[in-house]
Design an enzyme around this catalytic site. Structure first.
Site, PDB file in Angstrom:
ATOM      1  N   GLU A 227      39.994  68.083  48.982  1.00 21.14           N
ATOM      2  CA  GLU A 227      39.446  67.917  50.321  1.00 21.14           C
ATOM      3  C   GLU A 227      38.102  67.213  50.181  1.00 21.14           C
ATOM      4  O   GLU A 227      37.453  67.294  49.129  1.00 21.14           O
ATOM      5  CB  GLU A 227      39.301  69.261  51.031  1.00 21.14           C
TER       6      GLU A 227
ATOM      7  N   CYS B 138      45.598  68.619  55.047  1.00 20.97           N
ATOM      8  CA  CYS B 138      45.930  68.520  53.631  1.00 20.97           C
ATOM      9  C   CYS B 138      46.467  67.123  53.395  1.00 20.97           C
ATOM     10  O   CYS B 138      47.522  66.763  53.918  1.00 20.97           O
ATOM     11  CB  CYS B 138      46.978  69.563  53.236  1.00 20.97           C
TER      12      CYS B 138
END
Length: 221
Positions: free
Chosen positions: A104, A2
């Site tokens: 992402e 992340c």
């Protein structure tokens, strides 16, 4: 992993969603939260939950140099209960890191396509995190890291790792201090149910951390 996320809710929404009794000092929304920035987190001080800012990138209390934080924005949940940097924190210094989506990048040939990922059934959520206090003379620095795990079937199409998003019913259990030892905290994370995710493509504009406006989340035509 992340490495970027958003928090666009207003302060009242956050206070209500996480049952926080006190205003958040200096709260501001962000379209592009990046490592090294201050991020909104919730801890439990033994009496009540408190919301405030921690710097993203863990600097352990024993570190010689705060620059180590840039290498510790994430912690692997599979081994955090064993690693010296995280073991003590797993038992004593757990936090919620508040978000409403994360980014992402999916590799497509030689390029990487950024995607914005959200929960389908609720807006605000919390990553499972760890925090610590590092001191250098009179300077105290409070930092955090996001716990990650192997990607679920949805995320495997995008990336092989993903942040741990805590179900609403498990948030308070995660941050109550001294409830578990490190192994018990690790085992708790293994029982966390997963919620449905959705994703859409956004422009490479989000790649630059300096860009922080609604263009970051605009669906790619």
């Amino acid at each position: 992993m992340c490495g970027r996320y958003t928090l666009l809710a207003d302060e009242l929404e956050i206070l209500q969603a996480f049952e926080i009794d006190h205003p958040i000092d200096g709260y501001y929304p962000s379209y592009n939260i990046a490592p090294g920035q201050n991020v909104l987190a919730i801890i439990h001080d033994g009496k009540e939950k408190r919301a405030g800012y921690l710097r993203w990138g863990l600097v352990p209390s024993w570190a010689n140099d705060e620059k180590i934080g840039y290498k510790m924005i994430n912690a692997r949940s599979e081994t955090a209960h064993e690693k010296p940097s995280f073991k003590r924190l797993m038992s004593r210094k757990r936090c919620l890191i508040i978000a409403d989506s994360f980014y992402e990048w999916k590799r497509e040939g030689k390029e990487k396509q950024p995607k914005r990922i959200q929960l389908t059934d609720r807006k605000l959520f919390a990553f499972a995190g760890l925090w610590d206090k590092w001191s250098n003379g009179d300077n105290d620095l409070f930092t955090c890291t996001v716990l990650t795990k192997e990607a679920n079937p949805f995320m495997q199409e995008i990336h092989h790792r993903m942040p741990i998003i805590l179900p609403k019913s498990k948030e308070d259990n995660w941050i109550i201090p001294n409830k578990w030892d490190a192994l018990e905290a690790h085992q708790f994370l293994q029982t966390v149910d997963e919620e449905e995710l959705s994703a859409y493509n956004v422009a490479p504009y989000v790649n630059a951390a300096k860009n922080n406006d609604e263009t970051c989340i605009a669906p790619l035509a």
